[in-house]
Design a protein around this motif. Structure first.
Motif, PDB file in Angstrom:
ATOM      1  N   ASP A   1       0.543  -1.402   0.352  1.00  0.00           N
ATOM      2  CA  ASP A   1      -0.695  -0.351   0.177  1.00  0.00           C
ATOM      3  C   ASP A   1       1.110   1.287  -0.076  1.00  0.00           C
ATOM      4  N   LEU A   2       1.312   2.196  -0.772  1.00  0.00           N
ATOM      5  CA  LEU A   2       1.176   3.039  -1.707  1.00  0.00           C
ATOM      6  C   LEU A   2       1.077   4.012  -0.109  1.00  0.00           C
ATOM      7  N   ASP A   3       0.244   4.589   0.082  1.00  0.00           N
ATOM      8  CA  ASP A   3      -0.280   4.979   1.205  1.00  0.00           C
ATOM      9  C   ASP A   3       0.459   5.080   2.708  1.00  0.00           C
ATOM     10  N   ARG A   4       0.699   4.034   3.490  1.00  0.00           N
ATOM     11  CA  ARG A   4       1.096   3.292   3.951  1.00  0.00           C
ATOM     12  C   ARG A   4       2.696   3.227   4.362  1.00  0.00           C
ATOM     13  N   ALA A   5       3.577   3.731   3.047  1.00  0.00           N
ATOM     14  CA  ALA A   5       4.786   3.207   2.592  1.00  0.00           C
ATOM     15  C   ALA A   5       5.092   4.678   2.419  1.00  0.00           C
ATOM     16  N   ILE A   6       4.423   6.269   1.994  1.00  0.00           N
ATOM     17  CA  ILE A   6       4.672   7.276   2.130  1.00  0.00           C
ATOM     18  C   ILE A   6       4.853   7.180   3.668  1.00  0.00           C
ATOM     19  N   ASP A   7       3.849   7.172   4.645  1.00  0.00           N
ATOM     20  CA  ASP A   7       3.717   7.526   5.900  1.00  0.00           C
ATOM     21  C   ASP A   7       4.950   7.063   6.812  1.00  0.00           C
ATOM     22  N   MET A   8       5.403   5.943   6.529  1.00  0.00           N
ATOM     23  CA  MET A   8       5.943   5.108   7.093  1.00  0.00           C
ATOM     24  C   MET A   8       8.535   5.863   7.344  1.00  0.00           C
ATOM     25  N   CYS A   9       7.918   6.172   4.984  1.00  0.00           N
ATOM     26  CA  CYS A   9       9.471   6.836   4.922  1.00  0.00           C
ATOM     27  C   CYS A   9       9.603   8.381   5.391  1.00  0.00           C
ATOM     28  N   LEU A  10       8.975   8.522   5.817  1.00  0.00           N
ATOM     29  CA  LEU A  10       8.075  10.054   6.236  1.00  0.00           C
ATOM     30  C   LEU A  10       8.303  10.366   7.839  1.00  0.00           C
ATOM     31  N   ASP A  11       8.073   9.476   7.920  1.00  0.00           N
ATOM     32  CA  ASP A  11       8.168   9.073   9.727  1.00  0.00           C
ATOM     33  C   ASP A  11       9.732   9.195   9.533  1.00  0.00           C
ATOM     34  N   ASP A  12      10.342   7.936   8.797  1.00  0.00           N
ATOM     35  CA  ASP A  12      11.277   7.671   9.289  1.00  0.00           C
ATOM     36  C   ASP A  12      12.581   8.934   8.745  1.00  0.00           C
ATOM     37  N   CYS A  13      12.234   9.641   7.833  1.00  0.00           N
ATOM     38  CA  CYS A  13      13.308  10.723   7.309  1.00  0.00           C
ATOM     39  C   CYS A  13      13.582  11.936   8.274  1.00  0.00           C
ATOM     40  N   VAL A  14      11.759  12.051   9.175  1.00  0.00           N
ATOM     41  CA  VAL A  14      12.111  13.498  10.126  1.00  0.00           C
ATOM     42  C   VAL A  14      12.352  12.798  10.780  1.00  0.00           C
ATOM     43  N   SER A  15      12.598  11.736  11.521  1.00  0.00           N
ATOM     44  CA  SER A  15      12.754  10.835  12.585  1.00  0.00           C
ATOM     45  C   SER A  15      14.724  11.382  12.975  1.00  0.00           C
ATOM     46  N   ARG A  16      14.571  10.959  12.216  1.00  0.00           N
ATOM     47  CA  ARG A  16      16.112  10.864  11.275  1.00  0.00           C
ATOM     48  C   ARG A  16      17.339  12.275  11.278  1.00  0.00           C
ATOM     49  N   LEU A  17      15.918  13.120  10.206  1.00  0.00           N
ATOM     50  CA  LEU A  17      16.930  14.584  10.022  1.00  0.00           C
ATOM     51  C   LEU A  17      16.541  15.379  11.398  1.00  0.00           C
ATOM     52  N   ASP A  18      15.723  15.286  12.495  1.00  0.00           N
ATOM     53  CA  ASP A  18      14.895  16.292  13.169  1.00  0.00           C
ATOM     54  C   ASP A  18      14.141  16.772  12.791  1.00  0.00           C
ATOM     55  N   ARG A  19      14.032  16.802  11.537  1.00  0.00           N
ATOM     56  CA  ARG A  19      12.674  18.133  11.211  1.00  0.00           C
ATOM     57  C   ARG A  19      11.308  17.716  10.664  1.00  0.00           C
ATOM     58  N   TYR A  20      10.481  18.708  10.762  1.00  0.00           N
ATOM     59  CA  TYR A  20       9.314  18.489  11.461  1.00  0.00           C
ATOM     60  C   TYR A  20       8.749  18.495  10.122  1.00  0.00           C
ATOM     61  N   ILE A  21       7.563  17.656   8.715  1.00  0.00           N
ATOM     62  CA  ILE A  21       6.491  18.149   7.679  1.00  0.00           C
ATOM     63  C   ILE A  21       5.576  17.329   7.576  1.00  0.00           C
ATOM     64  N   VAL A  22       4.654  18.613   6.913  1.00  0.00           N
ATOM     65  CA  VAL A  22       3.441  17.498   6.899  1.00  0.00           C
ATOM     66  C   VAL A  22       2.525  18.090   5.243  1.00  0.00           C
ATOM     67  N   LEU A  23       2.275  17.368   4.964  1.00  0.00           N
ATOM     68  CA  LEU A  23       1.946  16.880   3.810  1.00  0.00           C
ATOM     69  C   LEU A  23       0.283  17.473   2.967  1.00  0.00           C
ATOM     70  N   THR A  24       0.173  18.482   2.028  1.00  0.00           N
ATOM     71  CA  THR A  24      -1.281  18.507   2.290  1.00  0.00           C
ATOM     72  C   THR A  24      -1.964  17.323   1.260  1.00  0.00           C
ATOM     73  N   ARG A  25      -3.203  17.461   0.698  1.00  0.00           N
ATOM     74  CA  ARG A  25      -3.919  16.470   0.408  1.00  0.00           C
ATOM     75  C   ARG A  25      -3.254  16.787  -0.738  1.00  0.00           C
ATOM     76  N   GLU A  26      -2.716  17.963  -1.672  1.00  0.00           N
ATOM     77  CA  GLU A  26      -2.476  17.667  -2.742  1.00  0.00           C
ATOM     78  C   GLU A  26      -1.909  17.023  -3.243  1.00  0.00           C
ATOM     79  N   ALA A  27      -0.086  17.549  -2.208  1.00  0.00           N
ATOM     80  CA  ALA A  27       0.619  17.142  -2.993  1.00  0.00           C
ATOM     81  C   ALA A  27       0.856  15.700  -1.740  1.00  0.00           C
TER      82      ALA A  27
END
Length: 68
Positions: A1-27
């Motif tokens: 499921d791509l939607d779940r993979a996006i969430d998992m990858c994004l969570d990993d990236c923001v935690s490792r990079l110490d950043r916080y981002i949120v995707l808009t629905r359109e993004a």
């Protein structure tokens, strides 16, 4: 499921990079519509770059398209 993979990858990236981002629905829709020929590895690398280059905490579809 791509939607779940996006969430998992994004969570990993923001935690490792110490950043916080949120995707808009359109993004998120742009990411879901992209074919991702490199599969999970390409998605993870892209989201890491997205987290590093995000101009603000909220990432919109135009920034996603610009990076793609």
């Amino acid at each position: 499921d791509l939607d779940r993979a996006i969430d998992m990858c994004l969570d990993d990236c923001v935690s490792r990079l110490d950043r916080y981002i949120v995707l808009t629905r359109e993004a998120r829709r742009v990411l879901l519509d992209y074919p991702w020929p490199g599969n999970y590895t390409q998605l993870h690398t892209f989201l890491e770059r997205l987290a590093l280059t995000a101009p603000s905490r909220t990432v919109n579809d135009s920034h996603v398209r610009q990076l793609l």
